[in-house]
Design a protein around this motif. Sequence first.
Motif, PDB file in Angstrom:
ATOM      1  N   GLY A  45      13.550  27.395 -11.977  1.00 58.50           N
ATOM      2  CA  GLY A  45      12.729  26.896 -10.870  1.00 58.50           C
ATOM      3  C   GLY A  45      11.236  26.985 -11.139  1.00 58.50           C
ATOM      4  O   GLY A  45      10.422  26.594 -10.301  1.00 58.50           O
ATOM      5  N   ALA A  46      10.853  27.493 -12.319  1.00 53.74           N
ATOM      6  CA  ALA A  46       9.427  27.615 -12.659  1.00 53.74           C
ATOM      7  C   ALA A  46       8.897  26.275 -13.178  1.00 53.74           C
ATOM      8  O   ALA A  46       9.620  25.553 -13.887  1.00 53.74           O
ATOM      9  N   PRO A  47       7.631  25.952 -12.850  1.00 51.83           N
ATOM     10  CA  PRO A  47       7.079  24.676 -13.325  1.00 51.83           C
ATOM     11  C   PRO A  47       7.050  24.617 -14.858  1.00 51.83           C
ATOM     12  O   PRO A  47       6.784  25.627 -15.512  1.00 51.83           O
ATOM     13  N   ILE A  48       7.313  23.443 -15.387  1.00 50.58           N
ATOM     14  CA  ILE A  48       7.144  23.230 -16.831  1.00 50.58           C
ATOM     15  C   ILE A  48       5.657  23.418 -17.151  1.00 50.58           C
ATOM     16  O   ILE A  48       4.786  22.911 -16.440  1.00 50.58           O
ATOM     17  N   LEU A  49       5.383  24.139 -18.225  1.00 51.98           N
ATOM     18  CA  LEU A  49       3.988  24.484 -18.554  1.00 51.98           C
ATOM     19  C   LEU A  49       3.332  23.436 -19.458  1.00 51.98           C
ATOM     20  O   LEU A  49       4.028  22.704 -20.196  1.00 51.98           O
ATOM     21  N   GLY A  50       2.011  23.430 -19.425  1.00 55.88           N
ATOM     22  CA  GLY A  50       1.250  22.467 -20.215  1.00 55.88           C
ATOM     23  C   GLY A  50       1.496  22.560 -21.705  1.00 55.88           C
ATOM     24  O   GLY A  50       1.419  21.565 -22.422  1.00 55.88           O
ATOM     25  N   GLY A  51       1.796  23.785 -22.186  1.00 54.48           N
ATOM     26  CA  GLY A  51       2.032  23.963 -23.616  1.00 54.48           C
ATOM     27  C   GLY A  51       3.467  23.692 -24.041  1.00 54.48           C
ATOM     28  O   GLY A  51       3.779  23.766 -25.236  1.00 54.48           O
ATOM     29  N   ASP A  52       4.307  23.359 -23.103  1.00 56.28           N
ATOM     30  CA  ASP A  52       5.724  23.111 -23.395  1.00 56.28           C
ATOM     31  C   ASP A  52       5.882  21.629 -23.768  1.00 56.28           C
ATOM     32  O   ASP A  52       6.409  20.823 -22.997  1.00 56.28           O
ATOM     33  N   LEU A  53       5.407  21.307 -24.957  1.00 58.37           N
ATOM     34  CA  LEU A  53       5.263  19.891 -25.315  1.00 58.37           C
ATOM     35  C   LEU A  53       6.593  19.152 -25.380  1.00 58.37           C
ATOM     36  O   LEU A  53       6.637  17.925 -25.231  1.00 58.37           O
TER      37      LEU A  53
ATOM     38  N   THR B 254       0.845  -1.199   0.000  1.00 57.26           N
ATOM     39  CA  THR B 254       0.000   0.000   0.000  1.00 57.26           C
ATOM     40  C   THR B 254       0.880   1.248   0.000  1.00 57.26           C
ATOM     41  O   THR B 254       2.096   1.165   0.176  1.00 57.26           O
ATOM     42  N   PHE B 255       0.224   2.400  -0.181  1.00 58.48           N
ATOM     43  CA  PHE B 255       0.931   3.680  -0.036  1.00 58.48           C
ATOM     44  C   PHE B 255       1.056   3.999   1.457  1.00 58.48           C
ATOM     45  O   PHE B 255       0.081   3.867   2.215  1.00 58.48           O
ATOM     46  N   ALA B 256       2.236   4.470   1.857  1.00 58.43           N
ATOM     47  CA  ALA B 256       2.424   4.894   3.242  1.00 58.43           C
ATOM     48  C   ALA B 256       2.024   6.344   3.429  1.00 58.43           C
ATOM     49  O   ALA B 256       2.061   6.860   4.550  1.00 58.43           O
ATOM     50  N   GLU B 257       1.655   7.016   2.340  1.00 60.08           N
ATOM     51  CA  GLU B 257       1.295   8.435   2.392  1.00 60.08           C
ATOM     52  C   GLU B 257       0.415   8.749   1.189  1.00 60.08           C
ATOM     53  O   GLU B 257       0.383   7.982   0.219  1.00 60.08           O
ATOM     54  N   THR B 258      -0.277   9.856   1.264  1.00 64.37           N
ATOM     55  CA  THR B 258      -1.081  10.289   0.120  1.00 64.37           C
ATOM     56  C   THR B 258      -0.147  10.664  -1.027  1.00 64.37           C
ATOM     57  O   THR B 258       0.832  11.389  -0.810  1.00 64.37           O
ATOM     58  N   PRO B 259      -0.417  10.164  -2.231  1.00 64.58           N
ATOM     59  CA  PRO B 259       0.452  10.528  -3.356  1.00 64.58           C
ATOM     60  C   PRO B 259       0.550  12.042  -3.520  1.00 64.58           C
ATOM     61  O   PRO B 259      -0.415  12.767  -3.316  1.00 64.58           O
ATOM     62  N   ARG B 260       1.763  12.481  -3.840  1.00 66.12           N
ATOM     63  CA  ARG B 260       1.976  13.919  -4.066  1.00 66.12           C
ATOM     64  C   ARG B 260       2.494  14.159  -5.478  1.00 66.12           C
ATOM     65  O   ARG B 260       3.009  13.231  -6.119  1.00 66.12           O
ATOM     66  N   GLU B 261       2.397  15.398  -5.915  1.00 64.22           N
ATOM     67  CA  GLU B 261       2.903  15.747  -7.244  1.00 64.22           C
ATOM     68  C   GLU B 261       4.423  15.794  -7.218  1.00 64.22           C
ATOM     69  O   GLU B 261       5.016  16.273  -6.252  1.00 64.22           O
ATOM     70  N   VAL B 262       5.035  15.331  -8.292  1.00 59.37           N
ATOM     71  CA  VAL B 262       6.470  15.486  -8.500  1.00 59.37           C
ATOM     72  C   VAL B 262       6.644  16.735  -9.362  1.00 59.37           C
ATOM     73  O   VAL B 262       6.169  16.762 -10.505  1.00 59.37           O
ATOM     74  N   GLN B 263       7.274  17.760  -8.841  1.00 58.42           N
ATOM     75  CA  GLN B 263       7.410  18.996  -9.606  1.00 58.42           C
ATOM     76  C   GLN B 263       8.545  18.882 -10.611  1.00 58.42           C
ATOM     77  O   GLN B 263       9.694  18.579 -10.249  1.00 58.42           O
ATOM     78  N   LEU B 264       8.222  19.135 -11.880  1.00 59.15           N
ATOM     79  CA  LEU B 264       9.235  19.219 -12.936  1.00 59.15           C
ATOM     80  C   LEU B 264       9.367  20.704 -13.269  1.00 59.15           C
ATOM     81  O   LEU B 264       8.367  21.354 -13.627  1.00 59.15           O
TER      82      LEU B 264
ATOM     83  N   TYR C  93      14.572  20.113 -15.370  1.00 60.67           N
ATOM     84  CA  TYR C  93      14.727  19.545 -16.717  1.00 60.67           C
ATOM     85  C   TYR C  93      16.166  19.728 -17.211  1.00 60.67           C
ATOM     86  O   TYR C  93      16.738  20.815 -17.100  1.00 60.67           O
ATOM     87  N   ARG C  94      16.741  18.666 -17.771  1.00 62.03           N
ATOM     88  CA  ARG C  94      18.121  18.730 -18.268  1.00 62.03           C
ATOM     89  C   ARG C  94      18.256  18.434 -19.758  1.00 62.03           C
ATOM     90  O   ARG C  94      19.162  18.943 -20.402  1.00 62.03           O
ATOM     91  N   GLY C  95      17.431  17.528 -20.290  1.00 62.30           N
ATOM     92  CA  GLY C  95      17.618  17.208 -21.704  1.00 62.30           C
ATOM     93  C   GLY C  95      16.974  15.889 -22.090  1.00 62.30           C
ATOM     94  O   GLY C  95      16.037  15.424 -21.429  1.00 62.30           O
ATOM     95  N   VAL C  96      17.514  15.302 -23.141  1.00 63.22           N
ATOM     96  CA  VAL C  96      16.906  14.123 -23.768  1.00 63.22           C
ATOM     97  C   VAL C  96      17.802  12.895 -23.558  1.00 63.22           C
ATOM     98  O   VAL C  96      18.996  12.935 -23.853  1.00 63.22           O
ATOM     99  N   VAL C  97      17.198  11.833 -23.045  1.00 62.59           N
ATOM    100  CA  VAL C  97      17.902  10.555 -22.894  1.00 62.59           C
ATOM    101  C   VAL C  97      17.839   9.766 -24.191  1.00 62.59           C
ATOM    102  O   VAL C  97      18.833   9.177 -24.626  1.00 62.59           O
ATOM    103  N   LEU C  98      16.649   9.724 -24.791  1.00 61.12           N
ATOM    104  CA  LEU C  98      16.425   8.894 -25.974  1.00 61.12           C
ATOM    105  C   LEU C  98      15.680   9.719 -27.020  1.00 61.12           C
ATOM    106  O   LEU C  98      14.582  10.239 -26.758  1.00 61.12           O
ATOM    107  N   ALA C  99      16.285   9.836 -28.202  1.00 66.32           N
ATOM    108  CA  ALA C  99      15.626  10.522 -29.317  1.00 66.32           C
ATOM    109  C   ALA C  99      14.431   9.671 -29.777  1.00 66.32           C
ATOM    110  O   ALA C  99      14.342   8.484 -29.436  1.00 66.32           O
ATOM    111  N   PRO C 100      13.504  10.260 -30.550  1.00 65.04           N
ATOM    112  CA  PRO C 100      12.311   9.499 -30.952  1.00 65.04           C
ATOM    113  C   PRO C 100      12.646   8.179 -31.640  1.00 65.04           C
ATOM    114  O   PRO C 100      13.554   8.108 -32.474  1.00 65.04           O
TER     115      PRO C 100
END
Length: 354
Positions: A240-248, A225-235, A291-298
């Motif tokens: 330090g600003a959150p990645i935006l929804g339109g930043d595909l 089980t979860f030992a705590e309520t799930p929380r958001e992982v901030q990217l 955010y740092r970059g790309v591990v695997l290209a498409p």
Amino acid sequence: MIRRKAVLAIASAALLAACTTTGSTADAPVFRHAPLVTDHFIADPSAHVFDGRIYVYGSHDVDEPPRNREPGRGFVMRDYRVLSMDRIGGPVTVHAPGLRLEDVPWASMQLWAPDATQRDGRYYLYFPAKDADGIFRIGVATGDRPEGPFTAQPEPIPGSYSIDPAVFADDDGTRYLYFGGIHGGQLQRWVSGSYDPAMGITDLQQPEAPALMPRVARLSDDLLTFAETPREVQLVDDTGAPILGGDLDRRFFEAAWVHRHDGRYYFTYSTGDTHTIAYATGDSPYGPFTYRGVVLAPVQGWTTHHSIVAVEGRWYLFYHDTELSNRTHLRSTKVAELTHEADGRIRTVDPFVR
Ligand code: FUB
């Protein structure tokens, strides 16, 4: 048997094409890595070393008709088959089904990307599936062998939702479960804290607002089980600003994974409709991760999914593509060596020889 032969024939042709540059057309892709197996379609590979052997927990793709009209409807997997090998490049065993849909009391369809962990001789398989109401939940099944068979708990993990569980064991033994996926993974329907189908089939539809973030919860000592309520992982970006929804190119879509290297936590994930595996780093398993970059290209195929594991001091990226089928829902697992640079950056893996 006919189906197996047909798959092998496709596989042989594709492998021949992949290994032969002479005589291929100018546009034919040249794949850098070969599928680990050619007689099953195994996708979403989560790799671990257990008891000195490499085990890969993946989705078992099948060619069956969809049972609904939701995004991701083509992925109708009905069991899990674990792969194992004693070394990278060694012969690969495809184990008997470790868990079947019909043996999961609460699940109705779509056994998607799983992961596993081990403690005290027990093995724990975490997996998403839709419940009787068509809502993705995450279940856990246990067994006494790494490849299964696994016995599912009668109910999903309380408080679980969405898809793509990935378990990270920190150096102190604490296990964290990361999960979530937008679009077909339904994360957008959980913004209020309970399931709301009115939130649609994609994302928040707010490109200037912070994107939907993956979730993490510490697991209980019994790992059930979860030992705590799930929380958001901030990217976040490098301000330090959150990645935006339109930043595909940078926002989280699905396929979370965490590994630790040289004291840094690496959160890696699929950007979905921009088709990369991206990475972000942080100082805590809870994030925030920058955010740092790309591990695997498409890769070839719409989806991309991966895991990162150390094997005898070297690091490997397991991923999938559609080299053998050229169809989005019939994917094959591959492996590539991964390099962490001295400054902590990851060298991007290109799945093609250009
Ligand atoms: O395999 C079904 C889904 O496709 C997975 O859960 C996603 O990560 C994507 O690979």
